[in-house]
Design a protein around this motif. Structure first.
Motif, PDB file in Angstrom:
ATOM      1  N   THR A  20       0.671  -1.158   0.117  1.00 44.91           N
ATOM      2  CA  THR A  20       0.005   0.140  -0.037  1.00 44.91           C
ATOM      3  C   THR A  20       0.829   1.246  -0.141  1.00 44.91           C
ATOM      4  O   THR A  20       0.572   2.445  -0.651  1.00 44.91           O
ATOM      5  CB  THR A  20      -0.954   0.004   1.233  1.00 44.91           C
ATOM      6  OG1 THR A  20      -1.797  -1.305   1.237  1.00 44.91           O
ATOM      7  CG2 THR A  20      -1.901   1.252   1.269  1.00 44.91           C
ATOM      8  N   VAL A  23       2.255   1.639  -3.690  1.00 51.11           N
ATOM      9  CA  VAL A  23       1.295   1.948  -4.681  1.00 51.11           C
ATOM     10  C   VAL A  23       0.798   3.277  -4.469  1.00 51.11           C
ATOM     11  O   VAL A  23       0.391   4.164  -5.185  1.00 51.11           O
ATOM     12  CB  VAL A  23       0.038   0.932  -4.712  1.00 51.11           C
ATOM     13  CG1 VAL A  23       0.714  -0.194  -5.199  1.00 51.11           C
ATOM     14  CG2 VAL A  23      -0.606   0.916  -3.500  1.00 51.11           C
ATOM     15  N   GLY A  27       1.174   5.884  -7.064  1.00 54.83           N
ATOM     16  CA  GLY A  27       0.027   5.955  -7.707  1.00 54.83           C
ATOM     17  C   GLY A  27      -0.234   7.640  -7.680  1.00 54.83           C
ATOM     18  O   GLY A  27      -0.850   8.253  -8.660  1.00 54.83           O
ATOM     19  N   SER A 101      -2.866  -4.221  -6.844  1.00 53.78           N
ATOM     20  CA  SER A 101      -3.853  -2.968  -6.232  1.00 53.78           C
ATOM     21  C   SER A 101      -3.317  -1.575  -6.684  1.00 53.78           C
ATOM     22  O   SER A 101      -4.037  -0.744  -6.324  1.00 53.78           O
ATOM     23  CB  SER A 101      -3.156  -3.039  -4.717  1.00 53.78           C
ATOM     24  OG  SER A 101      -1.753  -2.813  -4.439  1.00 53.78           O
ATOM     25  N   PHE A 102      -2.285  -1.728  -7.520  1.00 49.79           N
ATOM     26  CA  PHE A 102      -1.939  -0.047  -7.854  1.00 49.79           C
ATOM     27  C   PHE A 102      -3.137   0.294  -8.924  1.00 49.79           C
ATOM     28  O   PHE A 102      -3.445   1.672  -8.693  1.00 49.79           O
ATOM     29  CB  PHE A 102      -0.733  -0.522  -8.978  1.00 49.79           C
ATOM     30  CG  PHE A 102      -0.377   0.802  -9.781  1.00 49.79           C
ATOM     31  CD1 PHE A 102       0.288   1.928  -8.926  1.00 49.79           C
ATOM     32  CD2 PHE A 102      -0.756   0.789 -11.018  1.00 49.79           C
ATOM     33  CE1 PHE A 102       0.674   2.983  -9.775  1.00 49.79           C
ATOM     34  CE2 PHE A 102      -0.339   2.214 -11.716  1.00 49.79           C
ATOM     35  CZ  PHE A 102       0.408   3.292 -11.013  1.00 49.79           C
ATOM     36  N   LEU A 104      -6.177   0.513  -8.557  1.00 48.69           N
ATOM     37  CA  LEU A 104      -7.127   1.053  -7.658  1.00 48.69           C
ATOM     38  C   LEU A 104      -6.532   2.389  -7.203  1.00 48.69           C
ATOM     39  O   LEU A 104      -7.316   3.542  -6.947  1.00 48.69           O
ATOM     40  CB  LEU A 104      -7.576   0.207  -6.432  1.00 48.69           C
ATOM     41  CG  LEU A 104      -8.348  -1.193  -6.842  1.00 48.69           C
ATOM     42  CD1 LEU A 104      -8.492  -2.015  -5.579  1.00 48.69           C
ATOM     43  CD2 LEU A 104      -9.835  -0.754  -7.415  1.00 48.69           C
ATOM     44  N   MET A 105      -5.483   2.418  -6.665  1.00 47.06           N
ATOM     45  CA  MET A 105      -4.833   3.579  -6.053  1.00 47.06           C
ATOM     46  C   MET A 105      -4.809   4.701  -7.367  1.00 47.06           C
ATOM     47  O   MET A 105      -5.180   5.830  -7.133  1.00 47.06           O
ATOM     48  CB  MET A 105      -3.667   3.320  -5.550  1.00 47.06           C
ATOM     49  CG  MET A 105      -2.794   4.544  -4.901  1.00 47.06           C
ATOM     50  SD  MET A 105      -3.790   5.029  -3.321  1.00 47.06           S
ATOM     51  CE  MET A 105      -4.260   6.743  -3.760  1.00 47.06           C
ATOM     52  N   TYR A 106      -4.340   4.310  -8.503  1.00 46.31           N
ATOM     53  CA  TYR A 106      -4.341   5.230  -9.510  1.00 46.31           C
ATOM     54  C   TYR A 106      -5.399   5.689  -9.991  1.00 46.31           C
ATOM     55  O   TYR A 106      -5.594   6.850 -10.152  1.00 46.31           O
ATOM     56  CB  TYR A 106      -3.443   4.575 -10.676  1.00 46.31           C
ATOM     57  CG  TYR A 106      -3.376   5.473 -11.730  1.00 46.31           C
ATOM     58  CD1 TYR A 106      -2.405   6.440 -12.001  1.00 46.31           C
ATOM     59  CD2 TYR A 106      -4.082   5.385 -13.063  1.00 46.31           C
ATOM     60  CE1 TYR A 106      -2.189   7.249 -13.262  1.00 46.31           C
ATOM     61  CE2 TYR A 106      -4.201   6.207 -14.160  1.00 46.31           C
ATOM     62  CZ  TYR A 106      -3.163   7.085 -13.982  1.00 46.31           C
ATOM     63  OH  TYR A 106      -3.175   7.905 -15.235  1.00 46.31           O
ATOM     64  N   GLY A 150      -8.559   5.415  -2.283  1.00 43.46           N
ATOM     65  CA  GLY A 150      -7.513   4.461  -2.950  1.00 43.46           C
ATOM     66  C   GLY A 150      -6.851   3.941  -1.950  1.00 43.46           C
ATOM     67  O   GLY A 150      -6.491   2.653  -2.489  1.00 43.46           O
ATOM     68  N   SER A 154      -6.873  -0.289  -1.811  1.00 43.97           N
ATOM     69  CA  SER A 154      -5.616  -0.782  -2.411  1.00 43.97           C
ATOM     70  C   SER A 154      -5.144  -1.618  -1.338  1.00 43.97           C
ATOM     71  O   SER A 154      -4.568  -2.793  -1.341  1.00 43.97           O
ATOM     72  CB  SER A 154      -4.444   0.400  -2.818  1.00 43.97           C
ATOM     73  OG  SER A 154      -4.673   1.220  -3.785  1.00 43.97           O
ATOM     74  N   ARG A 157      -7.306  -4.699  -1.197  1.00 41.22           N
ATOM     75  CA  ARG A 157      -7.232  -5.709  -2.584  1.00 41.22           C
ATOM     76  C   ARG A 157      -5.767  -6.267  -2.188  1.00 41.22           C
ATOM     77  O   ARG A 157      -5.489  -7.540  -2.547  1.00 41.22           O
ATOM     78  CB  ARG A 157      -6.887  -4.812  -3.703  1.00 41.22           C
ATOM     79  CG  ARG A 157      -6.690  -5.649  -4.837  1.00 41.22           C
ATOM     80  CD  ARG A 157      -7.739  -6.466  -5.196  1.00 41.22           C
ATOM     81  NE  ARG A 157      -7.294  -7.370  -6.295  1.00 41.22           N
ATOM     82  CZ  ARG A 157      -6.805  -8.560  -6.361  1.00 41.22           C
ATOM     83  NH1 ARG A 157      -6.568  -9.033  -5.154  1.00 41.22           N
ATOM     84  NH2 ARG A 157      -6.613  -9.151  -7.390  1.00 41.22           N
ATOM     85  N   ALA A 158      -4.711  -5.824  -1.850  1.00 39.09           N
ATOM     86  CA  ALA A 158      -3.545  -6.410  -1.480  1.00 39.09           C
ATOM     87  C   ALA A 158      -3.612  -7.610  -0.451  1.00 39.09           C
ATOM     88  O   ALA A 158      -3.006  -8.590  -0.494  1.00 39.09           O
ATOM     89  CB  ALA A 158      -2.326  -5.341  -1.170  1.00 39.09           C
TER      90      ALA A 158
END
Length: 231
Positions: A20, A23, A27, A101-102, A104-106, A150, A154, A157-158
């Motif tokens: 996290t 990202v 991100g 997970s990237f 979602l953050m981006y 995000g 993230s 998700r991770a």
């Protein structure tokens, strides 16, 4: 269940935490640059960033294995230069978690920066503020609600990553055995009690993250509405 090993839980938290942070930094950096600029190939680049979100985890894992395997481009380079192998290590777990997970953050960061009011930034520039200062005092605070969303998504998700992790890192007790992998192999071995325990844990963590995010978003919107009403 008294002899349960909690190492998968701690490993999952460590993995999700490190992923996290990575990202979030990458991100936010990339979203900030790309969201405010137009250039040839921007749509293609953003599509590449978002691709892991729609691809099957096994495809993502295959791609990572192709890159970081002993005969892969990056894998061979790391092995020759640093005598370091990524596959079947904790670093492989991190890489898999970062890749999946990237997006979602981006996506959250890009949307947040696009909705920032550029007039506020221009006003700060006219007052002599540097780009760095404008970012930290104007752009970042304005985008923070979207960035926080995000961040939470993230992390969740991770925490739940399975397919790419299994292909790149494998299942090594104490090294790569995250909670999702522990569930899969508990079921494979017929230990349904153990699998049920880990399922309850991962569902509770995911539910808590989403519930808190929804609560915080509604609370933030109420504060904004009240502020606008008083103005």
């Amino acid at each position: 269940m008294s002899d349960i090993n909690l190492s998968p839980l701690w490993l999952s938290f460590q993995t999700a935490g490190v992923a996290t942070i990575i990202v979030f930094l990458t991100g936010v950096f990339l979203a900030r640059i790309i969201a405010r600029n137009q250039f040839f190939g921007k749509g293609v680049l953003e599509a590449v960033f978002m691709l892991p979100l729609v691809l099957p985890p096994t495809v993502v894992g295959f791609g990572l294995l192709y890159l970081f395997g002993k005969n892969g481009i990056l894998g061979r380079l790391l092995l020759d230069m640093f005598d370091f192998q990524v596959v079947f290590t904790w670093h492989a777990v991190i890489i898999a978690a970062v890749v999946v997970s990237f997006p979602l953050m981006y996506q959250s960061a890009s949307a947040a920066f696009q909705h920032d009011d550029p007039n506020l930034e221009h006003a700060a520039y006219t007052m002599g503020a540097s780009k760095w200062k404008v970012f930290w005092t104007v752009s970042f605070p304005l985008a923070w609600p979207g960035l926080l969303a995000g961040l939470v998504l993230s992390f969740a998700r991770a925490l739940g990553e399975f397919g790419a992790t299994l292909m790149l890192a494998g299942f090594i007790p104490g090294v790569t055995d995250t909670v999702p992998l522990a569930i899969y192999f508990a079921v494979e071995s017929g230990n349904m009690e153990m699998a049920t325990f880990w399922v309850i844990i991962i569902v509770a963590l995911g539910f808590t993250a989403i519930y808190w995010l929804n609560w915080w978003s509604k609370r933030n919107m109420m504060r904004y509405s009240q502020k606008q009403h008083h103005q």
